[in-house]
Design an enzyme around this catalytic site. Structure first.
Site, PDB file in Angstrom:
ATOM      1  N   ARG A  55      13.214  -4.104   1.725  1.00 34.75           N
ATOM      2  CA  ARG A  55      11.918  -5.136   0.988  1.00 34.75           C
ATOM      3  C   ARG A  55      12.830  -6.968   1.391  1.00 34.75           C
ATOM      4  O   ARG A  55      12.207  -7.513   0.834  1.00 34.75           O
ATOM      5  CB  ARG A  55      12.283  -5.363  -0.318  1.00 34.75           C
ATOM      6  CG  ARG A  55      11.359  -3.718  -1.051  1.00 34.75           C
ATOM      7  CD  ARG A  55      10.267  -3.344  -0.404  1.00 34.75           C
ATOM      8  NE  ARG A  55       9.261  -2.377  -1.020  1.00 34.75           N
ATOM      9  CZ  ARG A  55       8.400  -1.957  -0.302  1.00 34.75           C
ATOM     10  NH1 ARG A  55       8.101  -2.065   0.381  1.00 34.75           N
ATOM     11  NH2 ARG A  55       8.021  -0.967  -1.134  1.00 34.75           N
TER      12      ARG A  55
ATOM     13  N   HIS B 130       2.273   4.767  10.983  1.00 32.50           N
ATOM     14  CA  HIS B 130       1.094   4.897   9.652  1.00 32.50           C
ATOM     15  C   HIS B 130       0.183   5.027  10.392  1.00 32.50           C
ATOM     16  O   HIS B 130      -0.388   4.358  10.931  1.00 32.50           O
ATOM     17  CB  HIS B 130       2.084   3.746   8.867  1.00 32.50           C
ATOM     18  CG  HIS B 130       0.943   3.623   7.838  1.00 32.50           C
ATOM     19  ND1 HIS B 130       1.839   3.714   6.202  1.00 32.50           N
ATOM     20  CD2 HIS B 130      -0.476   3.802   7.117  1.00 32.50           C
ATOM     21  CE1 HIS B 130       0.525   3.913   5.464  1.00 32.50           C
ATOM     22  NE2 HIS B 130      -0.388   3.724   6.011  1.00 32.50           N
TER      23      HIS B 130
ATOM     24  N   HIS C 253       5.420   9.624   8.069  1.00 33.22           N
ATOM     25  CA  HIS C 253       5.031  10.536   6.658  1.00 33.22           C
ATOM     26  C   HIS C 253       3.818  11.487   6.782  1.00 33.22           C
ATOM     27  O   HIS C 253       2.950  11.082   5.427  1.00 33.22           O
ATOM     28  CB  HIS C 253       5.014   9.593   5.712  1.00 33.22           C
ATOM     29  CG  HIS C 253       3.744   8.185   6.080  1.00 33.22           C
ATOM     30  ND1 HIS C 253       3.919   8.094   6.440  1.00 33.22           N
ATOM     31  CD2 HIS C 253       4.843   7.079   5.923  1.00 33.22           C
ATOM     32  CE1 HIS C 253       2.823   7.132   6.218  1.00 33.22           C
ATOM     33  NE2 HIS C 253       3.551   6.357   5.874  1.00 33.22           N
TER      34      HIS C 253
ATOM     35  N   ASN D 108       1.575   6.250  -0.791  1.00 30.66           N
ATOM     36  CA  ASN D 108       0.348   6.647   0.119  1.00 30.66           C
ATOM     37  C   ASN D 108       1.411   7.034   2.177  1.00 30.66           C
ATOM     38  O   ASN D 108       2.108   6.059   1.644  1.00 30.66           O
ATOM     39  CB  ASN D 108       0.237   5.465   0.302  1.00 30.66           C
ATOM     40  CG  ASN D 108      -1.055   5.270   1.734  1.00 30.66           C
ATOM     41  OD1 ASN D 108      -1.966   6.406   1.858  1.00 30.66           O
ATOM     42  ND2 ASN D 108      -1.530   4.080   1.882  1.00 30.66           N
TER      43      ASN D 108
ATOM     44  N   ASP E 231      10.965   7.561   3.388  1.00 34.39           N
ATOM     45  CA  ASP E 231      10.221   6.781   2.449  1.00 34.39           C
ATOM     46  C   ASP E 231      10.437   5.953   1.742  1.00 34.39           C
ATOM     47  O   ASP E 231       9.182   5.533   0.178  1.00 34.39           O
ATOM     48  CB  ASP E 231       8.370   7.392   2.539  1.00 34.39           C
ATOM     49  CG  ASP E 231       7.265   6.286   2.737  1.00 34.39           C
ATOM     50  OD1 ASP E 231       7.745   4.886   3.264  1.00 34.39           O
ATOM     51  OD2 ASP E 231       6.142   6.540   2.735  1.00 34.39           O
TER      52      ASP E 231
ATOM     53  N   HIS F 185       9.417  -0.194  -6.448  1.00 36.11           N
ATOM     54  CA  HIS F 185       9.484  -1.201  -6.979  1.00 36.11           C
ATOM     55  C   HIS F 185       9.241  -1.691  -8.254  1.00 36.11           C
ATOM     56  O   HIS F 185      10.533  -1.014  -8.530  1.00 36.11           O
ATOM     57  CB  HIS F 185       6.922  -1.096  -7.001  1.00 36.11           C
ATOM     58  CG  HIS F 185       6.438  -1.059  -5.505  1.00 36.11           C
ATOM     59  ND1 HIS F 185       6.226  -1.696  -4.703  1.00 36.11           N
ATOM     60  CD2 HIS F 185       5.882   0.611  -5.082  1.00 36.11           C
ATOM     61  CE1 HIS F 185       5.131  -1.149  -3.229  1.00 36.11           C
ATOM     62  NE2 HIS F 185       5.387  -0.183  -3.505  1.00 36.11           N
TER      63      HIS F 185
HETATM   64  O1  DOR Z   1       3.469   4.556  -0.702  1.00 35.82           O
HETATM   65  C1  DOR Z   1       4.055   3.331   0.180  1.00 35.82           C
HETATM   66  N1  DOR Z   1       4.621   2.780  -0.230  1.00 35.82           N
HETATM   67  N2  DOR Z   1       3.631   3.552   1.509  1.00 35.82           N
HETATM   68  C2  DOR Z   1       2.797   2.990   2.337  1.00 35.82           C
HETATM   69  O2  DOR Z   1       2.491   2.818   3.236  1.00 35.82           O
HETATM   70  C3  DOR Z   1       3.986   1.289   2.088  1.00 35.82           C
HETATM   71  C4  DOR Z   1       5.069   1.610   0.962  1.00 35.82           C
HETATM   72  C5  DOR Z   1       5.248   0.268   0.616  1.00 35.82           C
HETATM   73  O3  DOR Z   1       5.399  -0.963   1.343  1.00 35.82           O
HETATM   74  O4  DOR Z   1       5.201  -0.036  -0.170  1.00 35.82           O
END
Ligand code: DOR
Length: 400
Positions: free
Chosen positions: A47, A161, A214, A259, A286, A290
């Protein structure tokens, strides 16, 4: 020490024993433990720059060390995105300043991951581990062909991806029984595998080294299996959550939203077959942190992404090794040997001391990562990191 010290070179083993002898670890703890090679996670979101309220290079690499990872490859969906050398340099200087374990950034495939113009692949090439537009699929076939031709000329891998936006149709969880029963919009499996199929064809046409991010569906596994049988230079990764969860285990919580989504039980079983027969040669987390607020909207309204660095080994060791689905040796191949080999990354002088016998409960409140969303909260697991050594330096000690 337990007699399961696997996949370690003689030199690393001797070095590890030497370092550990100076750390004063109680013998009853050592008796439950094994020395393992440092893990390499080829799919993490740290991030920074751009979204340091979600995670930073510092918190993310400390979380990696706690998970036994001594190397991480960082995804480029940042601000600014590493689509030029100038932008990448911002990330490199933070890595240099704050990285606790080894960090290998990706460059984007296209400018701002918009899919319309190639990034400055040539200028980025010496400084990136590979190219990816992770977070979104490259929608145009011609654009992907151009990217593969360029990557091939630079001797770099395309890491994809795979997601066809026309096929997603607004879906945010798997288009299966759970979505139908609970009134959610489903994301069908073909949104992933159609693009895997397209890209495998392009990789064979261009001769580009190609790795799929993934993988979540049984169809993708089969496409990759057949491509590898034909001798194509194609590999893929899957994650701990796709290997251990299926959509009948979903809960109405943002901690189950990512995702691609957690798919059906047949998909999970196919992924297990894939790691057994070598079709799926890499497990990555992955790790996608957040903020609490961004994950508070339930399945329907949360952002995509869960954290994984601090739970991957214990979840996989507990669910796959202790249940005799794969051996510990195979798990180490998937988390260390194979990703190192595929990405050409050497982690000399790195190792982990892992307690394999004392159970503990996964508690997100104790995570070093700023992200807290995990579907494994409260799970009782085995496989606790005691010591992580990276480049000969102790970067995690369970007593800190
Ligand atoms: O779950 C996900 N989070 N899939 C993604 O493709 C991107 C990632 C993110 O950057 O948060």
């Amino acid at each position: 020490m337990l007699n399961v010290d696997l996949k370690l070179s003689k030199d690393t083993r001797k070095f590890a024993e030497d370092v550990l002898s100076r750390l004063d670890i109680p013998s009853k703890v050592l008796d439950r433990s094994a020395i393992l090679p440092g893990f390499l996670d080829v799919h993490v979101h740290l991030r920074e720059p751009g979204f340091s309220y979600k995670e930073t290079i510092y918190t993310g690499t400390r979380a990696a060390a706690r998970g036994g990872f001594t190397g991480v490859c960082t995804m480029p969906n940042l601000d600014p995105m590493p689509d030029s050398l100038e932008n990448l340099e911002k990330q490199l200087s933070i890595i240099e300043r704050d990285g606790v374990v080894r960090v290998f950034p990706y460059g984007t495939i296209t400018k701002k991951e918009k899919g319309t113009d190639l990034s400055d692949m040539e200028a980025l090439s010496p400084y990136v581990c590979a190219f990816t537009d992770d977070g979104v699929g490259v929608q145009g076939k011609d654009m992907m062909r151009m990217a593969m031709e360029k990557a091939r000329s630079l001797n770099k891998m395309i890491v994809a991806h795979c997601e066809d936006m026309e096929l997603v149709k607004g879906g945010y969880i798997h288009d299966g029984r759970y979505a139908a029963m609970h009134g959610h919009t489903g994301n069908p499996s073909e949104s992933e595998w159609k693009q895997v199929e397209r890209d495998v064809g392009l990789a064979e046409e261009t001769g580009c080294a190609y790795h799929v991010c993934h993988v979540s569906t049984k169809e993708s596994v089969e496409i990759i299996r057949q491509a590898r049988k034909r001798g194509a230079n194609v590999t893929c990764e899957t994650t701990p959550h796709y290997l251990t969860l299926s959509d009948d285990m979903l809960e109405e919580s943002g901690s189950f939203r990512m995702n691609p989504p957690i798919r059906g039980e047949e998909d999970r079983a196919a992924l297990i077959e894939g790691i057994k027969d070598g079709t799926v040669s890499v497990i990555a987390t992955d790790h996608a942190p957040h903020s609490a607020e961004e994950k508070s909207g339930g399945l329907r309204n949360s952002l995509n992404g869960i954290v994984g660095l601090e739970t991957a080994f214990p979840v996989l060791y507990t669910e796959l090794v202790k249940k005799d689905i794969i051996s510990l040796e195979r798990l180490i191949e998937l988390m260390s040997t194979n990703p190192r080999e595929r990405f050409g990354i050497d982690l000399e002088q790195d190792f982990v001391l892992m307690d394999l016998e004392e159970p503990f409960n996964i508690d997100p409140e104790t995570f070093i990562s700023k992200g807290r969303a995990t579907p494994f909260a409260g799970k009782r697991v085995f496989g606790k990191t005691l010591i992580t050594v990276c480049k000969g330096r102790v970067v995690y000690d369970y007593r800190w």
